[in-house]
Scaffold this motif. Structure first.
Motif, PDB file in Angstrom:
ATOM      1  N   GLN A 130       0.813  -1.223   0.000  1.00 23.35           N
ATOM      2  CA  GLN A 130       0.000   0.000   0.000  1.00 23.35           C
ATOM      3  C   GLN A 130       0.847   1.275   0.000  1.00 23.35           C
TER       4      GLN A 130
ATOM      5  N   TRP B 257       0.558   3.843  -2.970  1.00 20.72           N
ATOM      6  CA  TRP B 257      -0.736   4.539  -2.986  1.00 20.72           C
ATOM      7  C   TRP B 257      -0.808   5.582  -1.878  1.00 20.72           C
TER       8      TRP B 257
ATOM      9  N   ALA C 117       1.328   8.535  -3.038  1.00 19.70           N
ATOM     10  CA  ALA C 117       0.642   9.306  -4.086  1.00 19.70           C
ATOM     11  C   ALA C 117      -0.472  10.156  -3.480  1.00 19.70           C
ATOM     12  N   GLY C 118      -1.194   9.593  -2.552  1.00 20.30           N
ATOM     13  CA  GLY C 118      -2.254  10.358  -1.897  1.00 20.30           C
ATOM     14  C   GLY C 118      -1.716  11.519  -1.098  1.00 20.30           C
TER      15      GLY C 118
END
Length: 124
Positions: free
Chosen positions: A72, A75, A78-79
């Protein structure tokens, strides 16, 4: 009245019988102690085996958790990197949708043009 007396042979036989009972009871007691010791050893071994299995299961779950965290991570990064940009766009993304927004949509314009052309072609 008659009194029966045991003979010396009968008396010796009784003593031998009682001695046999004593040694038989002693043998049973020793067997019981040995059996309980073996049972205790077996239960300790079973408990050790169960504890090892529980520890192994815990380690497997921890490894799975760590792998999931690694999976994870892209992700999450990126968030985190794009959160400020998304928050800056929130007023535009959350405004009230109007009829003018629909009419200015290129997809709506295309469908309107195609529908109008079909109606005109069918009336000609």
């Amino acid at each position: 009245m008659m009194i029966f007396r045991k003979s010396r042979t009968d008396h010796d036989a009784d003593i031998k019988f009682l001695n046999g009972c004593y040694w038989g009871s002693a043998a049973i007691a020793v067997a019981s102690l040995v059996g309980s010791s073996m049972s205790s050893s077996a239960s300790t071994s079973a408990a050790d085996t169960q504890a090892a299995a529980a520890n192994n299961a815990s380690q497997v779950q921890w490894n799975m958790f760590e792998q999931q965290q690694k999976n994870q991570q892209p992700w999450l990064q990126a968030g985190e990197q794009n959160l400020a940009s998304l928050q800056g766009q929130m007023p535009e993304l959350t405004r009230q949708f109007t009829l003018a927004d629909l009419q200015n949509d290129p997809g709506y314009q295309y469908r309107l043009q195609q529908g109008t052309a079909a109606v005109e072609a069918s009336s000609a």
